[in-house]
Design a protein around this motif. Structure first.
Motif, PDB file in Angstrom:
ATOM      1  N   HIS A 142       0.833  -1.210   0.000  1.00 32.68           N
ATOM      2  CA  HIS A 142       0.000   0.000   0.000  1.00 32.68           C
ATOM      3  C   HIS A 142       0.871   1.266   0.000  1.00 32.68           C
ATOM      4  N   ALA A 143       1.922   1.272   0.833  1.00 33.50           N
ATOM      5  CA  ALA A 143       2.783   2.456   0.934  1.00 33.50           C
ATOM      6  C   ALA A 143       3.520   2.712  -0.374  1.00 33.50           C
ATOM      7  N   ARG A 144       3.990   1.640  -1.019  1.00 31.62           N
ATOM      8  CA  ARG A 144       4.685   1.820  -2.292  1.00 31.62           C
ATOM      9  C   ARG A 144       3.715   2.237  -3.397  1.00 31.62           C
ATOM     10  N   LEU A 145       2.510   1.702  -3.357  1.00 34.43           N
ATOM     11  CA  LEU A 145       1.498   2.107  -4.329  1.00 34.43           C
ATOM     12  C   LEU A 145       1.166   3.591  -4.160  1.00 34.43           C
ATOM     13  N   ALA A 146       1.155   4.076  -2.929  1.00 37.36           N
ATOM     14  CA  ALA A 146       0.875   5.492  -2.684  1.00 37.36           C
ATOM     15  C   ALA A 146       1.860   6.381  -3.431  1.00 37.36           C
ATOM     16  N   ASP A 147       3.130   6.030  -3.392  1.00 29.61           N
ATOM     17  CA  ASP A 147       4.146   6.823  -4.089  1.00 29.61           C
ATOM     18  C   ASP A 147       3.915   6.782  -5.595  1.00 29.61           C
ATOM     19  N   CYS A 148       3.561   5.613  -6.117  1.00 27.49           N
ATOM     20  CA  CYS A 148       3.281   5.502  -7.552  1.00 27.49           C
ATOM     21  C   CYS A 148       2.128   6.419  -7.955  1.00 27.49           C
ATOM     22  N   LEU A 149       1.064   6.430  -7.149  1.00 25.99           N
ATOM     23  CA  LEU A 149      -0.099   7.250  -7.463  1.00 25.99           C
ATOM     24  C   LEU A 149       0.241   8.730  -7.374  1.00 25.99           C
ATOM     25  N   ALA A 150       1.087   9.102  -6.426  1.00 24.22           N
ATOM     26  CA  ALA A 150       1.527  10.499  -6.330  1.00 24.22           C
ATOM     27  C   ALA A 150       2.240  10.915  -7.613  1.00 24.22           C
ATOM     28  N   GLN A 151       3.064  10.018  -8.135  1.00 24.36           N
ATOM     29  CA  GLN A 151       3.813  10.329  -9.357  1.00 24.36           C
ATOM     30  C   GLN A 151       2.932  10.384 -10.595  1.00 24.36           C
ATOM     31  N   THR A 152       1.796   9.710 -10.553  1.00 28.81           N
ATOM     32  CA  THR A 152       0.885   9.727 -11.697  1.00 28.81           C
ATOM     33  C   THR A 152      -0.214  10.772 -11.548  1.00 28.81           C
ATOM     34  N   ASP A 154      -2.281  11.488  -8.798  1.00 31.95           N
ATOM     35  CA  ASP A 154      -3.487  11.070  -8.086  1.00 31.95           C
ATOM     36  C   ASP A 154      -3.271  11.237  -6.577  1.00 31.95           C
ATOM     37  N   PRO A 155      -3.281  12.481  -6.078  1.00 25.86           N
ATOM     38  CA  PRO A 155      -3.009  12.689  -4.648  1.00 25.86           C
ATOM     39  C   PRO A 155      -4.077  12.086  -3.742  1.00 25.86           C
ATOM     40  N   LYS A 156      -5.335  12.051  -4.191  1.00 20.56           N
ATOM     41  CA  LYS A 156      -6.377  11.434  -3.360  1.00 20.56           C
ATOM     42  C   LYS A 156      -6.140   9.931  -3.221  1.00 20.56           C
ATOM     43  N   GLN A 161      -4.155   5.193  -0.043  1.00 13.76           N
ATOM     44  CA  GLN A 161      -3.205   4.093   0.105  1.00 13.76           C
ATOM     45  C   GLN A 161      -2.339   4.259   1.353  1.00 13.76           C
ATOM     46  N   LEU A 162      -1.977   5.482   1.691  1.00 14.98           N
ATOM     47  CA  LEU A 162      -1.206   5.705   2.918  1.00 14.98           C
ATOM     48  C   LEU A 162      -2.043   5.363   4.146  1.00 14.98           C
ATOM     49  N   ALA A 163      -3.333   5.723   4.112  1.00 11.34           N
ATOM     50  CA  ALA A 163      -4.217   5.363   5.222  1.00 11.34           C
ATOM     51  C   ALA A 163      -4.354   3.849   5.322  1.00 11.34           C
ATOM     52  N   ALA A 164      -4.457   3.183   4.160  1.00 16.99           N
ATOM     53  CA  ALA A 164      -4.546   1.718   4.159  1.00 16.99           C
ATOM     54  C   ALA A 164      -3.266   1.096   4.702  1.00 16.99           C
ATOM     55  N   ALA A 165      -2.123   1.694   4.363  1.00 19.40           N
ATOM     56  CA  ALA A 165      -0.848   1.173   4.856  1.00 19.40           C
ATOM     57  C   ALA A 165      -0.790   1.233   6.377  1.00 19.40           C
ATOM     58  N   GLU A 166      -1.220   2.351   6.945  1.00 13.33           N
ATOM     59  CA  GLU A 166      -1.197   2.494   8.401  1.00 13.33           C
ATOM     60  C   GLU A 166      -2.195   1.544   9.061  1.00 13.33           C
ATOM     61  N   GLY A 167      -3.404   1.483   8.505  1.00 11.77           N
ATOM     62  CA  GLY A 167      -4.411   0.616   9.093  1.00 11.77           C
ATOM     63  C   GLY A 167      -4.024  -0.846   9.042  1.00 11.77           C
ATOM     64  N   THR A 168      -3.441  -1.250   7.923  1.00 16.97           N
ATOM     65  CA  THR A 168      -3.015  -2.639   7.785  1.00 16.97           C
ATOM     66  C   THR A 168      -1.853  -2.940   8.715  1.00 16.97           C
ATOM     67  N   LEU A 195       8.219  10.078   1.158  1.00 15.89           N
ATOM     68  CA  LEU A 195       8.560   9.919  -0.261  1.00 15.89           C
ATOM     69  C   LEU A 195       7.343  10.164  -1.146  1.00 15.89           C
ATOM     70  N   ALA A 196       6.182   9.664  -0.716  1.00 21.66           N
ATOM     71  CA  ALA A 196       4.963   9.864  -1.502  1.00 21.66           C
ATOM     72  C   ALA A 196       4.601  11.342  -1.573  1.00 21.66           C
ATOM     73  N   HIS A 197       4.685  12.037  -0.448  1.00 27.66           N
ATOM     74  CA  HIS A 197       4.361  13.469  -0.445  1.00 27.66           C
ATOM     75  C   HIS A 197       5.394  14.276  -1.237  1.00 27.66           C
ATOM     76  N   GLN A 198       6.641  13.834  -1.217  1.00 28.48           N
ATOM     77  CA  GLN A 198       7.650  14.479  -2.068  1.00 28.48           C
ATOM     78  C   GLN A 198       7.259  14.329  -3.535  1.00 28.48           C
ATOM     79  N   SER A 199       6.838  13.123  -3.927  1.00 29.14           N
ATOM     80  CA  SER A 199       6.441  12.889  -5.314  1.00 29.14           C
ATOM     81  C   SER A 199       5.230  13.736  -5.696  1.00 29.14           C
ATOM     82  N   ALA A 200       4.371  14.025  -4.717  1.00 35.12           N
ATOM     83  CA  ALA A 200       3.186  14.839  -4.969  1.00 35.12           C
ATOM     84  C   ALA A 200       3.492  16.333  -4.929  1.00 35.12           C
ATOM     85  N   GLY A 201       4.741  16.697  -4.619  1.00 36.46           N
ATOM     86  CA  GLY A 201       5.111  18.104  -4.542  1.00 36.46           C
ATOM     87  C   GLY A 201       4.715  18.771  -3.248  1.00 36.46           C
ATOM     88  N   LEU A 202       4.326  18.000  -2.245  1.00 27.93           N
ATOM     89  CA  LEU A 202       3.913  18.537  -0.946  1.00 27.93           C
ATOM     90  C   LEU A 202       5.118  18.506  -0.007  1.00 27.93           C
TER      91      LEU A 202
END
Length: 284
Positions: A142-152, A154-156, A161-168, A195-202
């Motif tokens: 989930h955490a790695r998928l979050a970074d991929c989505l940030a790069q494509t 899709d910040p939502k 995915q980050l929430a899913a990573a924490e919950g899991t 890393l995901a937020h960096q990819s999203a520019g945040l």
């Protein structure tokens, strides 16, 4: 099986050494050990149970060697080793080893600038039934998928995915986890979020998470501490805070850590942070 147990003990040490020393100190050792295991498979006599266990061990060592090569910046060698890991995992008929191999190949695709491909691999891995019973692995996916989505763009999706990573992760049993997952701690989850937020520019949010990672990180993860300290400096640089970036990168603890990727990033941040005033906009 006594021999296999001894092999597993070596694999545990290899994984621990990567977290502590980085890939440069390990890649040749790991690939040499991989060659020895493959020789045993080809020249020794054993039953089906031992064959599957040895083949799984080959997959584990090839995966470790692949990350070590990646850490050295030798991406062609890393790709070869990761393909070996996938082949061995399939031959061992071990679904967890297969999932690990696919996850590593997804990370490779992401690094090569193909985040959409990496997202598809991670999603496919998450859809496997056995992953539902492996919350630690699912959390990593989930955490790695979050970074991929940030790069494509899709910040939502990244946030979900980050929430899913924490919950899991909260449902995971850390005790008795495989040695290759030892790095996946609350500190690492925060680092992956950075890393995901960096990819999203945040960058401001990413900086907060990188700082939290360093506060939480265990002393045994020297390589990862260097990695995330450099990331913190990069995020400060991206926000135009050159003085803080220079101070942060100067504080990177690299004693005993052998990683050409981290060393190259230190050089880039140091050069950008000390660039002449007229070149600072380019440095950002």
């Amino acid at each position: 099986m006594t021999d296999v147990d001894r092999v597993q003990g070596t694999i545990t040490r290899l994984d621990a050494h990567f977290n502590g020393l980085g890939g440069g100190a390990l890649v040749d050792v790991a690939t040499d050990y991989l060659t020895r295991l493959q020789h045993a498979l080809d020249h020794c006599t054993y039953g089906e149970r031992v064959e599957r266990a040895l083949t799984r061990a080959v997959a584990d060592v090839a995966a470790c060697a692949g990350w070590s090569a990646h850490d050295c910046g030798d991406y062609a060698r890393a790709a070869q080793l990761r393909n070996q890991a996938l082949q061995a995992a399939l031959l061992a008929r071990d679904p967890i080893a297969v999932t690990r191999a696919w996850s590593d190949l997804a990370a490779q695709a992401e690094h090569a600038g193909r985040p959409a491909e990496a997202a598809r691999i991670n999603r496919a891995a998450l859809s496997e039934r056995h992953v539902r019973a492996q919350p630690l692995i699912a959390s990593l996916l989930h955490a790695r998928l979050a970074d991929c989505l940030a790069q494509t763009g899709d910040p939502k999706g990244m946030g979900r995915q980050l929430a899913a990573a924490e919950g899991t992760y909260d449902r995971a049993d850390i005790v008795g986890a495989a040695s290759w997952l030892a790095f996946l701690t609350p500190a690492e989850l925060s680092g992956l979020a950075a890393l995901a937020h960096q990819s999203a520019g945040l960058y401001a949010r990413a900086e907060e998470q990188a700082a939290r990672t360093l506060d939480l990180l265990d002393v045994r993860f020297a390589r990862n501490r260097a990695y995330y300290t450099v990331l913190l400096a990069e995020l400060q640089l991206a926000q135009g805070d050159l003085d803080r970036a220079a101070a942060t990168v100067a504080d990177v603890q690299v004693a005993g850590v052998a990683s050409s990727r981290i060393a190259a990033r230190i050089e880039r941040v140091t050069a950008a942070a000390h660039a002449p005033e007229g070149h600072r906009d380019d440095a950002r």
